[in-house]
Motif scaffolding. Structure first.
Motif, PDB file in Angstrom:
ATOM      1  N   VAL A  32      76.667  10.696 -32.922  1.00 23.91           N
ATOM      2  CA  VAL A  32      77.836  10.127 -33.595  1.00 23.91           C
ATOM      3  C   VAL A  32      79.031  11.069 -33.420  1.00 23.91           C
ATOM      4  CG1 VAL A  32      77.025  11.061 -35.804  1.00 23.91           C
ATOM      5  CG2 VAL A  32      78.749   9.284 -35.814  1.00 23.91           C
ATOM      6  N   VAL A  33      80.193  10.472 -33.162  1.00 26.19           N
ATOM      7  CA  VAL A  33      81.435  11.230 -33.028  1.00 26.19           C
ATOM      8  C   VAL A  33      82.347  10.823 -34.187  1.00 26.19           C
ATOM      9  CG1 VAL A  33      83.440  11.713 -31.576  1.00 26.19           C
ATOM     10  CG2 VAL A  33      81.225  11.240 -30.509  1.00 26.19           C
ATOM     11  N   LEU A  34      82.699  11.787 -35.026  1.00 27.36           N
ATOM     12  CA  LEU A  34      83.544  11.506 -36.193  1.00 27.36           C
ATOM     13  C   LEU A  34      85.011  11.772 -35.857  1.00 27.36           C
ATOM     14  CD1 LEU A  34      81.439  13.357 -38.929  1.00 27.36           C
ATOM     15  CD2 LEU A  34      81.360  10.922 -38.363  1.00 27.36           C
ATOM     16  N   LEU A  35      85.864  10.801 -36.122  1.00 30.26           N
ATOM     17  CA  LEU A  35      87.303  10.988 -35.931  1.00 30.26           C
ATOM     18  C   LEU A  35      87.994  10.888 -37.279  1.00 30.26           C
ATOM     19  CD1 LEU A  35      87.986   8.473 -32.963  1.00 30.26           C
ATOM     20  CD2 LEU A  35      87.189  10.842 -32.822  1.00 30.26           C
ATOM     21  N   GLY A  36      89.045  11.685 -37.474  1.00 26.88           N
ATOM     22  CA  GLY A  36      89.809  11.556 -38.709  1.00 26.88           C
ATOM     23  C   GLY A  36      90.917  12.584 -38.763  1.00 26.88           C
ATOM     24  N   VAL A  37      91.938  12.297 -39.560  1.00 24.01           N
ATOM     25  CA  VAL A  37      93.024  13.254 -39.719  1.00 24.01           C
ATOM     26  C   VAL A  37      92.522  14.426 -40.563  1.00 24.01           C
ATOM     27  CG1 VAL A  37      94.712  11.370 -39.588  1.00 24.01           C
ATOM     28  CG2 VAL A  37      94.018  12.245 -41.835  1.00 24.01           C
ATOM     29  N   SER A  38      93.326  15.477 -40.650  1.00 18.37           N
ATOM     30  CA  SER A  38      92.941  16.672 -41.385  1.00 18.37           C
ATOM     31  C   SER A  38      92.543  16.354 -42.832  1.00 18.37           C
ATOM     32  CB  SER A  38      94.129  17.652 -41.382  1.00 18.37           C
ATOM     33  OG  SER A  38      93.826  18.788 -42.161  1.00 18.37           O
ATOM     34  N   ARG A  39      91.462  16.987 -43.285  1.00 17.93           N
ATOM     35  CA  ARG A  39      90.982  16.874 -44.675  1.00 17.93           C
ATOM     36  C   ARG A  39      90.334  15.531 -45.000  1.00 17.93           C
ATOM     37  NH1 ARG A  39      89.626  21.181 -46.785  1.00 17.93           N
ATOM     38  NH2 ARG A  39      89.494  21.803 -44.633  1.00 17.93           N
ATOM     39  N   THR A  40      89.722  14.909 -43.989  1.00 16.93           N
ATOM     40  CA  THR A  40      88.930  13.715 -44.292  1.00 16.93           C
ATOM     41  C   THR A  40      87.438  14.062 -44.274  1.00 16.93           C
ATOM     42  OG1 THR A  40      89.223  13.083 -41.960  1.00 16.93           O
ATOM     43  CG2 THR A  40      90.584  11.941 -43.583  1.00 16.93           C
ATOM     44  N   SER A  41      87.121  15.330 -44.460  1.00 15.75           N
ATOM     45  CA  SER A  41      85.737  15.822 -44.643  1.00 15.75           C
ATOM     46  C   SER A  41      84.880  15.752 -43.380  1.00 15.75           C
ATOM     47  CB  SER A  41      85.039  15.102 -45.809  1.00 15.75           C
ATOM     48  OG  SER A  41      84.794  13.751 -45.509  1.00 15.75           O
TER      49      SER A  41
ATOM     50  N   LYS B  64      79.973   2.399 -30.008  1.00 14.69           N
ATOM     51  CA  LYS B  64      79.181   2.230 -31.233  1.00 14.69           C
ATOM     52  C   LYS B  64      78.942   3.566 -31.935  1.00 14.69           C
ATOM     53  CE  LYS B  64      75.587  -0.083 -29.569  1.00 14.69           C
ATOM     54  NZ  LYS B  64      75.944  -0.356 -28.157  1.00 14.69           N
ATOM     55  N   LYS B  65      79.088   4.652 -31.194  1.00 15.28           N
ATOM     56  CA  LYS B  65      78.833   5.975 -31.780  1.00 15.28           C
ATOM     57  C   LYS B  65      80.066   6.565 -32.453  1.00 15.28           C
ATOM     58  CE  LYS B  65      75.227   7.321 -28.547  1.00 15.28           C
ATOM     59  NZ  LYS B  65      74.837   8.299 -27.516  1.00 15.28           N
ATOM     60  N   ILE B  66      81.194   5.878 -32.340  1.00 17.24           N
ATOM     61  CA  ILE B  66      82.440   6.441 -32.870  1.00 17.24           C
ATOM     62  C   ILE B  66      82.682   5.943 -34.297  1.00 17.24           C
ATOM     63  CG2 ILE B  66      84.930   6.623 -32.548  1.00 17.24           C
ATOM     64  CD1 ILE B  66      84.500   6.433 -29.576  1.00 17.24           C
ATOM     65  N   ILE B  67      82.846   6.874 -35.206  1.00 11.97           N
ATOM     66  CA  ILE B  67      83.101   6.529 -36.604  1.00 11.97           C
ATOM     67  C   ILE B  67      84.425   7.150 -37.024  1.00 11.97           C
ATOM     68  CG2 ILE B  67      82.336   6.904 -38.992  1.00 11.97           C
ATOM     69  CD1 ILE B  67      79.525   6.486 -38.119  1.00 11.97           C
ATOM     70  N   GLY B  68      85.292   6.312 -37.616  1.00  9.26           N
ATOM     71  CA  GLY B  68      86.576   6.791 -38.098  1.00  9.26           C
ATOM     72  C   GLY B  68      86.531   7.033 -39.597  1.00  9.26           C
ATOM     73  N   LEU B  69      87.069   8.157 -40.023  1.00  6.56           N
ATOM     74  CA  LEU B  69      87.128   8.469 -41.453  1.00  6.56           C
ATOM     75  C   LEU B  69      88.561   8.305 -41.923  1.00  6.56           C
ATOM     76  CD1 LEU B  69      84.929  11.704 -41.470  1.00  6.56           C
ATOM     77  CD2 LEU B  69      84.211   9.353 -41.912  1.00  6.56           C
TER      78      LEU B  69
ATOM     79  N   ALA C 151      95.922   7.140 -36.961  1.00  4.71           N
ATOM     80  CA  ALA C 151      94.451   7.105 -36.969  1.00  4.71           C
ATOM     81  C   ALA C 151      93.953   5.660 -36.877  1.00  4.71           C
ATOM     82  CB  ALA C 151      93.916   7.774 -38.230  1.00  4.71           C
ATOM     83  N   LYS C 152      94.615   4.786 -37.620  1.00  2.77           N
ATOM     84  CA  LYS C 152      94.221   3.367 -37.626  1.00  2.77           C
ATOM     85  C   LYS C 152      94.294   2.780 -36.215  1.00  2.77           C
ATOM     86  CE  LYS C 152      95.400  -0.599 -40.483  1.00  2.77           C
ATOM     87  NZ  LYS C 152      96.381  -1.105 -41.466  1.00  2.77           N
ATOM     88  N   GLN C 153      95.365   3.139 -35.500  1.00  5.20           N
ATOM     89  CA  GLN C 153      95.511   2.654 -34.121  1.00  5.20           C
ATOM     90  C   GLN C 153      94.390   3.187 -33.236  1.00  5.20           C
ATOM     91  OE1 GLN C 153      99.427   3.872 -32.848  1.00  5.20           O
ATOM     92  NE2 GLN C 153     100.403   2.767 -34.552  1.00  5.20           N
TER      93      GLN C 153
END
Lengths: 270, 270
Positions: free
Chosen positions: A147-156, A192-197, A236-238
């Motif tokens: 799994v690859v986690l994407l997110g802006v700073s401070r999304t844990s 499928k492995k990409i998860i956005g926080l 991030a949404k984009q």
């Protein structure tokens, strides 16, 4: 002053299960103090066990046991019945259910300590993997990740990565920064492995502010600026849309809760 | 083929305690298969609970519950008594002991999920700290650490750091390499905080060999060479002596066990 409850946890292994139960129970009594509780791991001799039980009686302690050795467990049970010690055996009621159903008995080998098996080494490898590929340090890790986690700073992203790694998942994560182009390798990752926080902007601003506090910096910063945060989250949404990411809103969620949602998502992929 | 035991874990929170117990129990039955077990978190409605219990009955499952809600727990208990469902309540026997002693009742708020308290944030910060100061990346972390781990390659510094971080300790670690001078900052660290990890040379060679295997490299390497390893361990011993380090031999120990020894050492310092 809070009333005090003393709990002794006794195990022939590390006693992690009892500690976990104690922690779950103690939060149910905010006005009781469980701080003077004691942990007795690696108990494997009867005289040692009896010494601990006597101390427990003197301390008016509640005793929780995860002894797998049947003789030791019986010793503790008999002692408690004789003396009125408050005693809770976590394993044996479960063993009894299994015996009733299958006739089978436990092997009675202390648990976790010597379980240096394949699953264990996979977990260790996953933790090292997560540290190595934290914070987008090396995009090559993306291709090997579960799994690859994407997110802006401070999304844990970092603590979530470590928590999932501890369950054996190979996790990498990438901070989303509007000014920094995405690594091209991301396009090669199975979507499928990409998860956005994501997170509510107000919470994010609050978390970032307390982050700056802890670093001893002042707040007059773009980092905590709500307008800037809206911009980052929009970006991030984009990105999430572009990569068809499964999106989790971490607002007011604990790492454990988010981790459960990730695991649930990954299991349903299989 | 292994006989199958199906276990349902039911919780109004995440059910981590039940999962931990299930894992401790399942290792006691190597010839039973627990793989088709199901986890039901966040159960908070009676009809939902009854649906799960009916499924459990159909599946001939054993049910473990950590429901904190007294009404739901009673519903489950009554259902089990009526139908003969094998049902184990982990929390209520403990609640009963506390009630017998103090008259107090649990607040019945589902546990972990909303426990975003100071302790929780300290833990998150500790995990981020451990990732940041892993592998000697930045010696400045030494001064802020609760514990500094030293050891040659493959003495489990990274996973141990993450495990201790998960318990809230601020941990940094430094690999000991004879050819690389020690960072000068190490001399400023309170010696009591320095822990040296050592390992039997044969085990280290074996671990390094399987490490190279997993990286797809061949073994004709100084890295796995026993003579080289003796030299490294001898050097580590000198460093441990120089810094008065508390030394732990990690040979055949799980991370959990080593972590317990570190915690025990740190607690006795206080």
């Amino acid at each position: 002053m809070k009333s005090e409850i003393i709990v002794y946890t006794i195990s022939d292994s590390l006693g992690g299960t009892s500690r976990k139960l104690l922690s779950a129970v103690s939060v149910q009594y905010p006005d009781l103090d469980f701080n003077n509780s004691y942990r007795f791991p690696f108990v494997n001799k009867e005289d040692e066990l009896l010494g601990i039980l006597k101390d427990a009686l003197n301390d008016k302690a509640i005793v929780i046991s995860t002894l797998v050795n049947a003789e030791l467990a019986e010793t503790a049970r008999n002692f408690s019945q004789r003396t009125g010690l408050q005693y809770l055996d976590l394993l044996n009621p479960f063993f009894d259910l299994i015996r009733a159903r299958t006739g089978k008995k436990p092997i009675e080998e202390p648990g976790i300590v010597h379980r240096l098996d394949k699953e264990y080494f996979n977990k260790i490898a996953a933790i090292e993997f997560a540290v190595k590929y934290d914070d987008g340090k090396n995009p090559h890790g993306f291709l090997e990740s579960d799994v690859v986690l994407l997110g802006v700073s401070r999304t844990s992203k970092t603590p979530l990565s470590m928590y999932l790694a501890n369950k054996g998942y190979k996790v990498s994560n990438l901070p989303l920064i509007p000014e920094v182009p995405l690594p091209q390798l991301l396009a090669q990752v199975d979507k499928k492995k990409i998860i956005g926080l994501t997170c509510h902007p107000d919470n994010l601003s609050r978390i970032r502010t307390s982050r700056l506090d802890s670093l001893g910096l002042n707040h007059a910063s773009k980092y905590t600026d709500l307008e800037k945060i809206y911009g980052e989250l929009e970006y991030a949404k984009q990105v999430f849309a572009q990569y068809d990411a499964y999106v989790i809103d971490v607002t007011d969620k604990s790492i454990e809760e988010t981790s459960y949602l990730v695991e649930d998502y990954l299991k349903n992929l299989e």
